[in-house]
Design a protein around this motif. Structure first.
Motif, mmCIF file in Angstrom:
data_model
loop_
_atom_site.group_PDB
_atom_site.id
_atom_site.type_symbol
_atom_site.label_atom_id
_atom_site.label_comp_id
_atom_site.label_asym_id
_atom_site.label_seq_id
_atom_site.Cartn_x
_atom_site.Cartn_y
_atom_site.Cartn_z
ATOM 1 N N ILE A 96 0.825 -1.204 0.000
ATOM 2 C CA ILE A 96 0.000 0.000 0.000
ATOM 3 C C ILE A 96 0.866 1.263 0.000
ATOM 4 C CG2 ILE A 96 -1.616 1.379 1.379
ATOM 5 C CD1 ILE A 96 -2.800 -1.327 2.340
ATOM 6 N N TYR A 97 1.925 1.256 0.815
ATOM 7 C CA TYR A 97 2.667 2.487 1.066
ATOM 8 C C TYR A 97 4.108 2.459 0.561
ATOM 9 C CZ TYR A 97 4.541 6.501 3.568
ATOM 10 O OH TYR A 97 5.163 7.675 3.867
ATOM 11 N N ASN A 98 4.707 1.269 0.487
ATOM 12 C CA ASN A 98 6.072 1.099 0.025
ATOM 13 C C ASN A 98 7.085 1.903 0.843
ATOM 14 O OD1 ASN A 98 7.880 1.578 -3.113
ATOM 15 N ND2 ASN A 98 8.184 0.071 -1.533
ATOM 16 N N PRO A 99 7.083 1.716 2.175
ATOM 17 C CA PRO A 99 8.085 2.400 2.992
ATOM 18 C C PRO A 99 9.465 1.785 2.814
ATOM 19 C CG PRO A 99 6.910 0.798 4.322
ATOM 20 C CD PRO A 99 6.251 0.791 2.962
ATOM 21 N N LYS A 100 10.488 2.533 3.157
ATOM 22 C CA LYS A 100 11.840 1.986 3.125
ATOM 23 C C LYS A 100 12.025 0.958 4.233
ATOM 24 C CE LYS A 100 16.744 3.216 3.177
ATOM 25 N NZ LYS A 100 17.734 4.325 3.263
ATOM 26 N N LYS A 101 11.473 1.253 5.422
ATOM 27 C CA LYS A 101 11.582 0.335 6.555
ATOM 28 C C LYS A 101 10.284 0.341 7.351
ATOM 29 C CE LYS A 101 16.534 1.144 7.567
ATOM 30 N NZ LYS A 101 17.425 1.679 8.627
ATOM 31 N N ILE A 102 10.049 -0.762 8.038
ATOM 32 C CA ILE A 102 8.989 -0.846 9.037
ATOM 33 C C ILE A 102 9.651 -1.177 10.366
ATOM 34 C CG2 ILE A 102 6.898 -2.031 9.791
ATOM 35 C CD1 ILE A 102 6.314 -2.675 6.859
ATOM 36 N N ALA A 103 9.442 -0.329 11.361
ATOM 37 C CA ALA A 103 10.023 -0.536 12.691
ATOM 38 C C ALA A 103 8.969 -1.123 13.618
ATOM 39 C CB ALA A 103 10.553 0.773 13.251
ATOM 40 N N ILE A 104 9.322 -2.192 14.305
ATOM 41 C CA ILE A 104 8.415 -2.886 15.214
ATOM 42 C C ILE A 104 8.702 -2.449 16.638
ATOM 43 C CG2 ILE A 104 7.567 -5.125 16.009
ATOM 44 C CD1 ILE A 104 7.078 -4.638 13.044
ATOM 45 N N GLY A 105 7.655 -1.967 17.310
ATOM 46 C CA GLY A 105 7.800 -1.521 18.689
ATOM 47 C C GLY A 105 6.865 -2.248 19.628
ATOM 48 N N GLY A 106 6.755 -1.738 20.852
ATOM 49 C CA GLY A 106 6.014 -2.419 21.898
ATOM 50 C C GLY A 106 6.963 -3.219 22.768
ATOM 51 N N GLY A 107 6.503 -3.593 23.955
ATOM 52 C CA GLY A 107 7.375 -4.278 24.907
ATOM 53 C C GLY A 107 8.019 -5.537 24.355
ATOM 54 N N ILE A 108 7.262 -6.317 23.554
ATOM 55 C CA ILE A 108 7.824 -7.582 23.077
ATOM 56 C C ILE A 108 8.854 -7.386 21.972
ATOM 57 C CG2 ILE A 108 5.767 -8.862 23.760
ATOM 58 C CD1 ILE A 108 5.010 -9.081 20.826
ATOM 59 N N SER A 109 8.968 -6.175 21.435
ATOM 60 C CA SER A 109 9.964 -5.941 20.387
ATOM 61 C C SER A 109 11.390 -6.012 20.934
ATOM 62 C CB SER A 109 9.736 -4.586 19.713
ATOM 63 O OG SER A 109 10.042 -3.515 20.589
ATOM 64 N N ALA A 110 11.535 -5.983 22.260
ATOM 65 C CA ALA A 110 12.856 -6.133 22.871
ATOM 66 C C ALA A 110 13.356 -7.577 22.785
ATOM 67 C CB ALA A 110 12.812 -5.690 24.330
ATOM 68 N N GLN A 111 12.453 -8.498 22.439
ATOM 69 C CA GLN A 111 12.821 -9.907 22.329
ATOM 70 C C GLN A 111 13.411 -10.177 20.944
ATOM 71 O OE1 GLN A 111 12.622 -12.188 24.733
ATOM 72 N NE2 GLN A 111 11.600 -10.869 26.243
ATOM 73 N N ASN A 112 14.695 -10.505 20.902
ATOM 74 C CA ASN A 112 15.355 -10.744 19.625
ATOM 75 C C ASN A 112 14.683 -11.863 18.834
ATOM 76 O OD1 ASN A 112 17.303 -8.753 20.032
ATOM 77 N ND2 ASN A 112 18.725 -10.159 21.036
ATOM 78 N N ILE A 113 14.156 -12.854 19.546
ATOM 79 C CA ILE A 113 13.551 -13.995 18.855
ATOM 80 C C ILE A 113 12.294 -13.571 18.099
ATOM 81 C CG2 ILE A 113 12.127 -14.793 20.807
ATOM 82 C CD1 ILE A 113 12.921 -17.669 19.963
ATOM 83 N N LEU A 114 11.573 -12.556 18.591
ATOM 84 C CA LEU A 114 10.405 -12.062 17.862
ATOM 85 C C LEU A 114 10.824 -11.505 16.508
ATOM 86 C CD1 LEU A 114 7.268 -11.179 18.026
ATOM 87 C CD2 LEU A 114 8.256 -8.913 18.414
ATOM 88 N N ILE A 115 11.830 -10.652 16.502
ATOM 89 C CA ILE A 115 12.296 -10.061 15.242
ATOM 90 C C ILE A 115 12.859 -11.156 14.329
ATOM 91 C CG2 ILE A 115 13.807 -8.343 14.209
ATOM 92 C CD1 ILE A 115 11.550 -7.194 15.974
ATOM 93 N N GLU A 116 13.550 -12.139 14.903
ATOM 94 C CA GLU A 116 14.076 -13.245 14.106
ATOM 95 C C GLU A 116 12.956 -14.003 13.405
ATOM 96 O OE1 GLU A 116 16.354 -15.687 16.718
ATOM 97 O OE2 GLU A 116 17.806 -14.098 17.172
#
Length: 299
Positions: free
Chosen positions: A233-253
């Motif tokens: 829809i928007y074609n951003p360069k990046k999408i940043a994930i936030g919220g408390g669980i975003s501190a968990q590396n395994i979530l981003i993995e």
């Protein structure tokens, strides 16, 4: 120059004394009042009284659909006593100083765009995974609010057309809010939802629990499907994930894993989403609120 910065949440009001460089000089928090606008204003007033001789103004992040130029709250999120209020005018009667307000998800986006992991992007998106799914859209390095100030209100994105009788069931907040993950893990572990939280879920995941990792994988796949929709829809360069669980590396993995797998199955040569974790995490709303104040007041 110093500023009083407030991050108003459903359970707590976090406050900080900050300088123009977004450095934290002092921090604290108080309970968010549940009863009335009058109590809410007085609680903020009591914080203001502590710092009033030191500050150039008050910068506020808060929930709801907000016209930040007018200082008007169409809705107050869970704080329904803030619905349909000229909030800045109301607060100025108790706290006679310059005041700005902005939606909390949009503040997180401002923080990442100005000083965080979207600072190298003209166009980016922040997605905040919490009880709901908030966020913000950055266009040409500026916050994009939309015609009715709802751009970035990702919670209400419909994820299915199979829930005609109850469309709330298909909203992204319901399918991918943190409670959806917690409830799935509680079910498979045969424990009550009151006995588990996000921290416990990731204790299981980080220890290699196969059942929980399968749930996390499916949860991240559902997130990734909507990230692809946002990308197209928007074609951003990046999408940043936030919220408390975003501190968990395994979530981003696991999000990255599912992006790779889904991209390999889509027969079009379009770029897949580039995803990073938010830099500021629990401080993002405070930093973004200050950036909003500075941009509006030039103080």
């Amino acid at each position: 120059m110093k500023y009083l910065v407030l991050d108003i949440g459903g359970s707590a009001i976090k406050y900080a004394l900050m300088n123009r460089e977004s450095e934290f000089l002092e921090k604290g928090k108080v309970k968010t009042p549940k009863d009335s606008l009058e109590t809410f204003v007085e609680v903020i007033g009591e914080i203001y009284d502590i710092y009033k001789d030191q500050i150039e103004g008050i910068a506020i992040s808060m929930p709801g659909r907000i016209d930040s130029d007018r200082g008007y709250t169409f809705t107050g999120g869970a704080l329904t006593y803030n619905d349909k209020r000229d909030m800045v005018d109301i607060l100025k009667k108790r706290c006679p100083t310059s005041i700005t307000i902005e939606n909390d998800g949009k503040c997180a986006a401002l923080a990442e765009a100005s000083l965080g992991n979207l600072s190298d992007c003209n166009d980016g998106i922040v997605v905040i995974l919490g009880t709901g799914i908030g966020g913000g859209i950055i266009k040409d390095k500026k916050l994009h609010k939309g015609a009715d100030f709802i751009a970035g209100e990702f919670s209400v994105i419909m994820t299915s057309s199979n829930t005609k009788k109850n469309p709330m069931e298909s909203m992204w907040a319901r399918t991918c809010g943190v409670n959806a993950l917690i409830n799935e893990v509680a079910s498979v572990k045969n424990i009550s939802e009151e006995e588990i939280n996000g921290e416990k879920v990731f204790e299981y995941a980080n220890s290699g629990d196969k059942e929980v990792l399968e749930i996390l994988d499916e949860y991240c796949y559902k997130i990734v499907v909507q990230l692809f929709n946002l990308q197209y829809i928007y074609n951003p360069k990046k999408i940043a994930i936030g919220g408390g669980i975003s501190a968990q590396n395994i979530l981003i993995e696991y999000i990255q894993k599912n992006i790779h797998e889904l991209a390999s199955m889509i027969p079009v040569d379009f770029p897949a989403p580039t995803v990073v974790a938010c830099k500021f995490r629990n401080d993002s709303n405070l930093i973004g609120a200050l950036q909003n104040f500075i941009s509006k007041s030039n103080v």
